[in-house]
Design a protein around this motif. Structure first.
Motif, mmCIF file in Angstrom:
data_model
loop_
_atom_site.group_PDB
_atom_site.id
_atom_site.type_symbol
_atom_site.label_atom_id
_atom_site.label_comp_id
_atom_site.label_asym_id
_atom_site.label_seq_id
_atom_site.Cartn_x
_atom_site.Cartn_y
_atom_site.Cartn_z
ATOM 1 N N THR A 93 0.753 -1.279 0.347
ATOM 2 C CA THR A 93 -0.123 0.288 0.059
ATOM 3 C C THR A 93 0.545 1.392 -0.063
ATOM 4 O OG1 THR A 93 -1.663 -1.184 1.242
ATOM 5 C CG2 THR A 93 -1.825 1.498 1.157
ATOM 6 N N VAL A 94 -0.075 2.006 -0.428
ATOM 7 C CA VAL A 94 0.693 3.657 -1.099
ATOM 8 C C VAL A 94 0.202 4.224 -0.523
ATOM 9 C CG1 VAL A 94 2.143 5.162 -2.293
ATOM 10 C CG2 VAL A 94 2.483 2.689 -3.147
ATOM 11 N N ASN A 95 0.574 4.759 0.762
ATOM 12 C CA ASN A 95 -0.469 6.297 1.253
ATOM 13 C C ASN A 95 0.204 7.497 1.127
ATOM 14 O OD1 ASN A 95 -2.072 3.722 3.270
ATOM 15 N ND2 ASN A 95 -0.033 3.716 3.749
ATOM 16 N N ILE A 96 -0.700 8.704 1.454
ATOM 17 C CA ILE A 96 -0.028 10.249 1.170
ATOM 18 C C ILE A 96 -0.743 11.005 2.461
ATOM 19 C CG2 ILE A 96 -0.448 12.044 -0.233
ATOM 20 C CD1 ILE A 96 0.262 10.671 -2.743
ATOM 21 N N ASP A 97 0.192 11.532 3.040
ATOM 22 C CA ASP A 97 -0.141 12.710 4.061
ATOM 23 C C ASP A 97 -0.226 14.131 3.522
ATOM 24 O OD1 ASP A 97 1.820 13.852 3.882
ATOM 25 O OD2 ASP A 97 2.334 13.686 6.378
ATOM 26 N N PRO A 98 -1.557 14.387 4.800
ATOM 27 C CA PRO A 98 -1.788 15.929 3.704
ATOM 28 C C PRO A 98 -0.467 16.784 3.766
ATOM 29 C CG PRO A 98 -2.623 15.587 6.152
ATOM 30 C CD PRO A 98 -1.660 14.335 5.892
ATOM 31 N N LEU A 99 0.513 16.660 3.382
ATOM 32 C CA LEU A 99 1.718 17.090 2.777
ATOM 33 C C LEU A 99 1.809 16.512 1.664
ATOM 34 C CD1 LEU A 99 2.706 19.435 5.897
ATOM 35 C CD2 LEU A 99 1.176 19.872 4.735
ATOM 36 N N GLY A 100 1.567 15.401 1.374
ATOM 37 C CA GLY A 100 2.348 14.890 0.439
ATOM 38 C C GLY A 100 3.575 14.192 0.665
ATOM 39 N N ALA A 101 3.564 13.892 2.103
ATOM 40 C CA ALA A 101 4.813 12.710 2.617
ATOM 41 C C ALA A 101 3.950 10.848 2.146
ATOM 42 C CB ALA A 101 4.744 12.871 3.604
ATOM 43 N N VAL A 102 5.315 10.390 1.195
ATOM 44 C CA VAL A 102 4.434 8.840 1.335
ATOM 45 C C VAL A 102 4.946 8.013 2.313
ATOM 46 C CG1 VAL A 102 4.426 7.491 -0.829
ATOM 47 C CG2 VAL A 102 4.826 9.871 -1.557
ATOM 48 N N THR A 103 4.099 7.318 2.524
ATOM 49 C CA THR A 103 4.877 6.072 3.289
ATOM 50 C C THR A 103 4.117 5.101 2.751
ATOM 51 O OG1 THR A 103 3.079 6.263 4.442
ATOM 52 C CG2 THR A 103 3.940 6.957 5.872
ATOM 53 N N VAL A 104 5.065 4.059 3.015
ATOM 54 C CA VAL A 104 4.396 2.200 2.499
ATOM 55 C C VAL A 104 4.165 1.419 2.971
ATOM 56 C CG1 VAL A 104 5.448 0.693 0.859
ATOM 57 C CG2 VAL A 104 5.395 3.180 -0.291
ATOM 58 N N GLY B 71 3.709 17.470 -3.120
ATOM 59 C CA GLY B 71 3.340 17.610 -2.439
ATOM 60 C C GLY B 71 1.907 18.757 -2.634
ATOM 61 N N ARG B 72 1.633 19.486 -3.628
ATOM 62 C CA ARG B 72 1.500 20.540 -3.236
ATOM 63 C C ARG B 72 -0.549 19.472 -4.229
ATOM 64 N NH1 ARG B 72 -0.320 25.733 -4.742
ATOM 65 N NH2 ARG B 72 -2.184 25.760 -5.466
ATOM 66 N N VAL B 73 0.611 18.406 -4.790
ATOM 67 C CA VAL B 73 -0.685 18.143 -5.222
ATOM 68 C C VAL B 73 -1.195 17.160 -5.336
ATOM 69 C CG1 VAL B 73 -0.970 16.703 -8.190
ATOM 70 C CG2 VAL B 73 0.332 19.124 -8.429
ATOM 71 N N ALA B 74 -0.365 16.254 -4.147
ATOM 72 C CA ALA B 74 -0.495 15.127 -3.398
ATOM 73 C C ALA B 74 -0.845 14.930 -2.345
ATOM 74 C CB ALA B 74 0.505 14.623 -3.125
ATOM 75 N N GLY B 75 -1.512 16.534 -1.929
ATOM 76 C CA GLY B 75 -2.397 16.559 -0.369
ATOM 77 C C GLY B 75 -3.440 17.279 -1.294
ATOM 78 N N THR B 76 -3.933 17.374 -2.088
ATOM 79 C CA THR B 76 -5.085 18.034 -2.894
ATOM 80 C C THR B 76 -6.756 16.301 -1.561
ATOM 81 O OG1 THR B 76 -4.004 18.295 -4.775
ATOM 82 C CG2 THR B 76 -6.874 18.238 -4.683
ATOM 83 N N SER B 77 -5.911 15.583 -2.239
ATOM 84 C CA SER B 77 -7.017 14.247 -1.953
ATOM 85 C C SER B 77 -7.725 14.553 -0.438
ATOM 86 C CB SER B 77 -6.447 13.252 -2.049
ATOM 87 O OG SER B 77 -6.524 13.397 -3.261
ATOM 88 N N HIS B 78 -6.498 15.540 0.820
ATOM 89 C CA HIS B 78 -6.883 15.147 2.473
ATOM 90 C C HIS B 78 -7.492 17.303 2.200
ATOM 91 C CE1 HIS B 78 -4.793 13.108 4.205
ATOM 92 N NE2 HIS B 78 -3.967 12.447 2.902
ATOM 93 N N TRP B 79 -7.328 18.205 1.764
ATOM 94 C CA TRP B 79 -7.711 19.235 1.895
ATOM 95 C C TRP B 79 -8.588 19.684 0.975
ATOM 96 C CZ3 TRP B 79 -5.844 20.781 6.056
ATOM 97 C CH2 TRP B 79 -4.292 20.528 6.460
ATOM 98 N N SER B 80 -8.125 19.423 -0.402
ATOM 99 C CA SER B 80 -9.677 19.578 -1.184
ATOM 100 C C SER B 80 -10.312 18.827 -2.483
ATOM 101 C CB SER B 80 -8.912 21.013 -1.974
ATOM 102 O OG SER B 80 -9.917 21.133 -3.026
ATOM 103 N N PRO B 81 -10.929 17.772 -2.328
ATOM 104 C CA PRO B 81 -11.244 16.422 -2.634
ATOM 105 C C PRO B 81 -12.034 17.160 -3.878
ATOM 106 C CG PRO B 81 -12.536 15.823 -0.466
ATOM 107 C CD PRO B 81 -11.367 17.164 -0.467
ATOM 108 N N VAL B 82 -13.065 18.345 -3.631
ATOM 109 C CA VAL B 82 -13.489 18.679 -4.774
ATOM 110 C C VAL B 82 -12.872 19.271 -6.212
ATOM 111 C CG1 VAL B 82 -15.038 20.783 -5.654
ATOM 112 C CG2 VAL B 82 -15.995 19.687 -2.892
ATOM 113 N N MET B 83 -11.559 19.398 -5.461
ATOM 114 C CA MET B 83 -10.653 19.770 -6.897
ATOM 115 C C MET B 83 -10.929 18.390 -7.677
ATOM 116 S SD MET B 83 -8.515 22.244 -5.588
ATOM 117 C CE MET B 83 -7.201 22.450 -7.085
ATOM 118 N N LEU B 84 -11.136 16.962 -7.207
ATOM 119 C CA LEU B 84 -10.315 16.065 -7.650
ATOM 120 C C LEU B 84 -11.005 15.968 -9.276
ATOM 121 C CD1 LEU B 84 -11.027 13.440 -4.899
ATOM 122 C CD2 LEU B 84 -8.397 14.859 -5.614
#
Lengths: 271, 800
Positions: free
Chosen positions: B486-497, B605-618
C-alpha cells in the motif's frame, strides 16, 4: 539459561579473598574474567553459593618480567599480557600461542591464570606452561606453595588446587632457543583438536608438548634426530580421545604427522 | 512491460538504524504492565511416557504464578492442523508422552526468568523411557518403535509419481547410473531466537500476541484453530526488526499458542524468550533426507530419464508445512536439465528427533545434493568431463518459457550462455591451472561444478500435491500467491509504504522506497517504509511474510502496482490543476508537471495533498488518492493438474557454481581455494542488496558443506546442544566468492525480477562435495565434510 542465586563479593585485597575461601571452600568460586565460569553458572552445570570477583584486586594485576621468567598475576587478562612490551621478544612461544586463545573479545576478559585454573585439556595456555616447565603459585590462609605445571594439572578440569587456595600467579620461564607452535582446530579461536608446542632446550633436543590428546597437556623430551619414530610411538601411548569433532585415530594421525614439522620449525627458528 | 532499471548502488535505508543499535527487535519493545516471564521445561528423553508431573513445590515458590502442563493445553487448545491427515497429533505441550529431546513438557510462569528457572528445578516429572526410533530407514521397518502409536506406522506418507514414459526411456539408455546421498540435519541459527509476548483478554476471549514470526500467514488460521478462536480474535503483531530468520521463525508458531495459553492460565501477560540451548535442541531443523537417484544415460552423457526415491525424516511430528521439504521442489525435480521422463517416489517417516521445517533453501539443498552429485558421478563413470555432462543436458534457451516434466513453468533463462560466461574470461582455465599445479606438487586438489534452478515465490497450492487428485478435489482448490503493498499519502504529500512482509534484514525498506519513488518522481529518501505487521489492521493474505524468496517477484510487484495506481491518479489530479491533459503529465524531480511545457509545474506535495484538503478539486468520478493498495496474483500459479503436474513456484532463477578445493593431508581440513557463482535472477532490483543476499546464502552453503550438523546418538540423545558442538562458521572461515550476474528478465512480472536469496544454499554444498569427490577420487562424500569424515575417507577406518 539463568544461574541459580548466589552471593557476589568483590574484595580489594588477597587477604580478604583468602578469608572468604577459608570460610566457603568448595561453595565459593573465583571469578576473574568469567569466560568459562559464567557460562557454566548459566547452564547450571556448577554450584556456587558465593562468587568472589578478583578482577579488581590490585596486587593480582601485575605482569613481572624477572629476567629469566614472566610472573603473571591472577587478574591479568590475556590481551593485556599480549600487549606487554617484552613478551614477543622474551617469550615468543607464549606470544604466538596467545593469539590462538579464543577471540580478541574473549581475550579482553579472559585471564591467563583463569585458563590455567579451568584446566581444559586442549587449552593453549596450560600447554605452554607445561612445555616451558612453568609454575603455579597458590596461597591460602595456611600459607603459600608453588606447584610445577606437571603436578598442578591432573586431568580434565581437575587440578591440584585445594578448595581454600587462590592461584595468585603463574610463572613462565624464558627457557630454550628456538620454538614452534601449531594447532589444528575446526575454526579460528576454537579449542584445539590437537595443539603442539616445541622448544629447543639443548642442541637438537626438544621439549615437545601436546594438548587435546588426553585429559591434560603432555610433555616429553624428544631428540630431533629420530623424532618421527619417537612421536609415532608416543602417539600410540597417548591414544587420544573421541569427541564429535575428531576420532582418537584422527588425533593420533594429526599428532604423528604434525609434531615432526613443529620440531623442524623450532630448529629452523633457533638457526 | 516496465523496462526501467532502477539505479544501482543505492545505500541501504536500514543501515543507519541497524548499525547504530537503533533496530527495534521484539525484546526491545515495551511490554504491558504486569508482564510475567515464562520458562519452558523440556524432555530429557527421546521417547518416554510421562508418568507424573508434580507442581505443588514450584507453585509454592515465591514469585511463581502458574505452572502449565499438557493437561492445561488439552483444556484450552487443539492439536495443530497438518498437511497430511495422519493420527499423529502435535499439541503445544507434550501430552502423556514425549517424543524428542527438547520437547516442551511444562511451562513455569513467574515474575522473572530467574525465578521461573529456579522453580523449574522444583517441578518433578517422572518419565518411563521407551525405545526410540532414530534412524529413518530403520524407523520404516515393521519392528521399529512407533513414534505415534495411533498412526500405526512411522511411514506416514508415500506417494508415487510418473511423468513421461520412464520405463521406455530407461530401456533405451546405454547405462543406468545410480547414487545414494544423505542430506544432514542442520539449521541456520539466527542471532535472535524466538520471542513471544502474549495476552489474553478474558472479557472478549481474545488473544493479542507480539512475536517475531516470519510467515507464511497461512499459519495464522492454524494457530487460531488451535486456540479455538476465530481469526480476528488472535491479533498477531510482528516487530519492525527481526534478528535473522532463515525460515526458522516460521516454526515459532507452536510457542505462540503455548505462551498464549500460558497467559490465559496466569491471567497476566506473559513473555518468553527462547535461549540458545532451547533453540539448538528444539526450534526446528532442516529435514534429513536419504535419496536414491537413478539415471538412464546415453553414452555421450545425455540423461534420458530419472528415477527418484526420496525418504524425508520429519522428526517427531509432521508440523506444518511438512512434508513441504519434499513438495516445494516437485515441479523442478529435473533441475536445469531437459529431461522428459521422470519417476518419483516420496516417502515421509517420523522419528524421535526434533520436528523439521523451513530452513533457507528448503528442499533445494536436499534435491541438488542428489542430482548434482549424480551428474559428477556420471562423468566419472563415463569418463567424460563433468562440465560437458552438465552442458549436454541443459535446457536450451530457445525452449523458454519451459514446462518441465513435473509441471513447473520456467519463466526465462539462457543456461548455456550463463555457463559459458562464468567459465569464460579465463576463469575455468585458471581453476584448472591451479589444480594441475597443486597436483604436480603432490597436493590434493579438486574441482567441482553445480548447476541448479532456484525457484522463488511458492505456489500456495504446491503442498496439495502430497494428496491424491481425488483427495484434492474433496478438499477444494489451493493455488496462487497473493502479494499486497500500500502507498499512502499524508496531508503534505509525504509518502509512506506498508507491505505484507516481515523484516529480517533483507533490505525491503530500501528496495520498496526505490520502486515507489521511481514511479512518483521522488527520491528514495522521500519515502517512509513501515513494515511492522499487525494482522488486525494491515493488509495480508495467507501468502504474506518473508519466505521462499517471494519479495522480488511478489511484494515488490505489488508495491510497483500500488505506485502506478497512485501515479496515474496524481496525473489526473495534476492535469486538472495544470490545465493540461493527463497524458501530458509527468512526475519527476519532486514535481508534477506538463511534459510538453515543464515550466508548467506544481510541487509534488501540493498536488498529492489535494485529496486531503480539497477533494472537490479531484477529477470527476475519482476516489480520493489517499491510499492505493496493489494486489498481485500471478495467473501462472495454477493448482496441481489431475495427473499431478504442478507449477510449484512463480519464478525460476539459475545458478551455476564452480570451485576449487584443497584438502590438507595433515589436518584433514577442506580449504576452498576459488569459488565462482553465476546467478541469473532476472532483472536485478538493487545490486548491493542482491550481492548481500548471495553472500549470505553462500556463507550458509559453506556451513552446510563443511561445518553445521545436528547430531543424535543411536538412543536419540542430542549431541550438538551448544555452539561448541554445533559449529557455525565465522568470517574467518568463509572464503571469498566471485559473484557474476546474467540477466534474463522474467516475462511474467512487470519488474522482471526473480528471487535469489536461497540459490547458494542449494548450489554450494554440492559444488564443494563434487570438488572433494574430484580431489579424493571418492564417490561417497558425506556432508558436512568435516575433518573427521575426511580422515575416515583418506585413512580408511570408520565411516562417520
Amino acid at each position: 539459561m539463568k544461574p541459580r542465586p548466589f552471593e557476589y563479593v568483590r574484595p580489594d585485597t588477597v587477604d580478604e579473598v583468602l578469608e572468604l575461601l577459608a570460610e566457603y571452600g568448595d561453595d565459593a568460586r573465583i571469578l576473574a574474567g568469567g569466560q568459562s565460569l559464567i557460562p557454566m553458572l548459566n547452564l547450571r552445570l556448577i554450584e556456587a553459593s558465593v562468587v568472589i570477583d578478583i578482577s579488581r584486586v590490585a596486587e593480582l594485576g601485575a605482569i613481572n618480567f624477572l629476567g629469566n621468567r614472566f610472573e603473571i598475576g591472577a587478574a591479568v587478562t590475556q590481551n593485556s599480557l599480549m600487549a606487554h612490551l617484552s613478551l614477543k621478544q622474551e617469550l615468543p612461544l607464549l606470544a604466538t600461542a596467545l593469539s590462538f586463545v579464543g577471540h580478541f573479545q574473549t581475550r579482553n576478559k579472559g585471564t591467563v591464570c583463569g585458563s590455567v585454573a579451568h584446566a581444559d585439556p586442549s587449552a593453549e595456555i596450560p600447554l605452554i606452561l607445561a612445555v616451558l616447565d612453568g609454575q603455579v603459585t597458590l596461597r591460602s590462609k595456611r600459607g603459600e606453595r608453588v606447584m610445577t605445571a606437571a603436578t598442578f594439572q591432573k586431568d580434565l578440569f581437575t587440578t591440584g588446587r585445594a578448595p581454600d587456595e587462590l592461584i595468585t600467579s603463574v610463572t613462565f620461564p624464558t627457557v630454550g632457543r628456538g620454538f614452534a607452535f601449531r594447532e589444528v582446530a575446526r575454526r579460528h579461536g576454537d579449542f584445539a583438536i590437537v595443539a603442539i608446542a616445541a622448544v629447543q632446550v639443548e642442541n637438537g633436543v626438544m621439549r615437545l608438548g601436546v594438548g587435546g590428546m588426553t585429559g591434560r597437556p603432555m610433555v616429553r623430551r624428544i631428540v630431533a634426530e629420530g623424532a618421527v619414530a619417537a612421536v609415532a610411538e608416543w602417539a600410540e601411548e597417548l591414544g587420544g580421545f573421541e569427541d564429535l569433532h575428531a576420532s582418537a585415530a584422527m588425533r593420533r594421525d594429526i599428532f604423528r604427522k604434525l609434531a615432526p614439522r613443529v620440531i623442524e620449525e623450532a630448529i629452523r627458528c633457533a638457526a | 512491460m516496465q523496462t526501467k532499471t532502477p539505479p544501482e548502488k543505492i545505500l541501504r535505508k536500514e543501515d543507519a538504524s541497524l548499525l547504530s543499535g537503533r533496530g527495534r527487535y521484539a525484546d526491545d519493545l515495551p511490554v504491558p504492565v504486569g508482564t510475567l516471564h515464562a520458562h519452558v521445561i523440556r524432555s530429557p528423553h527421546a521417547h518416554a511416557d510421562i508418568v507424573r508431573i508434580e507442581t505443588q513445590a514450584p507453585l509454592a515458590h515465591g514469585g511463581v504464578w502458574a505452572v502449565i502442563t499438557g493437561e492445561d493445553v488439552r483444556k484450552l487448545s487443539d492439536p495443530f492442523l497438518t498437511a497430511v491427515k495422519v493420527a499423529a497429533p502435535q499439541w503445544a505441550l507434550a501430552i502423556e508422552r514425549v517424543r524428542y529431546v527438547g520437547e516442551p513438557v511444562a511451562v513455569v510462569v513467574a515474575e522473572t526468568r530467574y525465578i521461573a528457572e529456579d522453580a523449574a528445578e522444583l517441578v518433578e516429572i517422572e518419565y518411563a523411557p521407551l525405545a526410540a526410533a532414530i534412524d529413518p530407514e530403520e524407523a520404516c521397518e515393521k519392528s521399529a518403535p512407533l513414534v505415534h502409536a495411533e498412526a500405526k506406522t512411522n511411514e506416514v506418507s508415500v506417494r508415487e509419481f510418473s511423468y513421461g514414459d520412464t520405463k521406455a526411456a530407461f530401456a533405451k539408455a546405454d547405462r543406468v547410473i545410480a547414487m545414494t546421498t544423505t542430506f544432514p540435519r542442520l539449521s541456520f541459527t539466527p542471532i535472535e531466537c524466538y520471542v513471544v509476548v502474549a495476552q489474553h483478554n478474558a472479557a472478549e476471549n481474545s488473544y493479542d500476541v507480539l512475536a517475531n514470526f516470519q510467515g507464511p500467514f497461512s499459519i495464522h488460521p492454524v494457530m487460531a484453530r488451535s486456540l479455538r478462536v476465530p481469526g480476528p480474535k488472535l491479533r498477531l503483531r510482528i516487530p519492525p526488526d527481526s534478528g535473522g530468520s532463515f525460515g526458522i521463525k516460521q516454526a515459532i508458531f507452536p510457542y505462540i499458542v503455548l505462551i498464549a495459553a500460558a497467559a490465559r492460565v496466569a491471567a497476566r501477560p506473559v513473555k518468553w524468550i527462547e535461549d540458545r540451548l532451547e533453540h539448538l535442541a528444539a526450534s526446528t531443523s532442516a529435514t534429513n533426507r536419504t535419496t536414491r537417484l537413478e539415471a538412464g544415460v546415453a553414452a555421450d552423457g545425455r540423461i534420458l530419464a530419472l528415477a527418484w526415491d526420496q525418504l524425508d525424516d520429519c522428526g517427531a511430528h509432521l508440523r506444518a508445512p511438512e512434508p513441504a521439504t519434499l513438495y516445494r521442489m516437485h515441479g523442478n525435480m529435473t533441475g536445469a536439465y531437459d529431461i522428459r521422463h521422470v519417476a518419483i517416489r516420496n516417502r515421509v517417516v517420523l522419528t524421535n528427533k526434533m520436528p523439521t521445517g523451513l530452513i533457507r533453501g528448503f528442499g533445494g539443498p536436499q534435491l541438488y545434493l542428489a542430482l548434482e552429485r549424480l551428474m559428477q558421478h556420471i562423468a566419472v563413470e563415463l569418463k567424460l568431463d563433468p562440465l560437458d555432462v552438465i552442458k549436454r543436458n541443459l535446457i536450451p534457451a530457445a525452449k523458454f518459457p519451459y514446462r518441465t516434466a513435473a509441471g513447473a513453468l520456467y519463466d526465462s533463462g539462457d543456461y548455456p550462455r550463463a555457463v559459458e560466461v562464468a567459465a569464460g574470461q579465463g576463469r575455468l582455465d585458471e581453476l584448472k591451472r591451479r589444480r594441475d599445479d597443486a597436483r604436480a606438487a603432490g597436493r590434493i586438489y579438486g574441482i567441482g561444478f553445480s548447476a541448479i534452478v532456484e525457484p522463488a515465490m511458492s505456489n500456495m497450492g504446491y503442498l496439495s500435491t502430497v494428496m491424491t487428485a481425488a483427495a484434492r478435489d474433496r478438499a477444494g482448490p489451493k493455488n496462487g500467491a497473493v502479494s499486497m503493498a500500500t502507498v499512502n499519502i499524508d496531508p503534505l504529500g509525504a509518502v509512506t509504504v506498508t507491505a505484507d512482509v516481515t523484516v529480517q534484514g533483507q533490505s525491503h525498506e530500501t528496495v520498496l522506497a526505490q520502486i515507489v519513488s521511481a514511479e512518483l518522481g521522488l527520491a528514495p529518501d522521500d519515502i517512509e517504509v513501515i513494515l511492522e505487521l499487525d494482522t488486525a489492521k494491515d493488509q495480508w493474505s495467507i501468502a504474506a511474510g518473508t519466505y521462499s524468496s517471494r519479495f522480488a517477484s511478489g511484494t515488490a510487484v505489488a508495491a510497483h502496482m500500488a505506485a502506478v495506481q497512485m501515479r496515474d491518479k496524481l496525473k489526473g489530479i495534476g492535469a486538472k490543476q495544470l490545465n493540461v491533459l493527463p497524458e501530458d503529465v509527468e512526475l519527476a524531480g519532486g514535481k508534477i508537471r506538463s511534459r510538453s511545457n515543464p515550466d508548467n509545474a506544481l510541487p509534488f506535495g501540493r498536488v498529492a495533498g489535494t485529496s486531503h484538503w480539497s477533494p472537490v478539486m479531484l477529477p470527476e468520478a475519482m476516489a480520493p488518492a489517499l491510499s492505493e493498495t496493489g494486489v498481485w496474483t500471478p495467473p501462472e500459479l495454477e493448482p496441481p493438474t489431475h495427473d499431478d503436474r504442478i507449477n510449484t513456484s512463480f519464478t525460476y532463477g539459475f545458478v551455476f557454481d564452480m570451485c576449487g578445493v584443497e584438502i590438507d593431508p595433515v589436518t584433514y581440513q577442506v580449504r576452498v581455494d576459488r569459488y565462482v557463482s553465476m546467478h541469473d535472477a532476472g532483472r536485478i532490483l538493487n545490486e548491493t542488496v542482491a550481492d548481500g543476499q548471495i553472500r549470505g546464502a553462500f556463507a550458509q552453503g559453506i556451513a552446510a558443506a563443511l561445518y553445521e550438523e545436528f547430531s543424535y546418538n543411536e538412543e536419540g540423545a542430542f549431541l550438538s546442544g551448544t555452539f561448541a558442538d554445533y559449529l557455525v562458521p565465522t568470517v574467518s572461515e568463509i572464503p571469498e566468492v566471485e559473484i557474476l550476474h546474467y540477466e534474463s528478465p522474467s516475462p511474467f512480472t512487470p519488474l522482471g525480477a526473480k528471487g535469489l536469496a536461497e540459490g547458494n544454499c542449494m548450489s554450494t554444498p554440492v559444488c564443494i562435495a563434487n570438488a572433494i569427490a574430484d580431489a579424493l577420487g571418492a564417490a561417497d562424500v558425506t556432508l558436512p565434510a568435516t575433518p573427521r569424515r575426511i580422515h575416515a575417507l583418506m585413512e580408511g577406518g570408520e565411516k562417520t
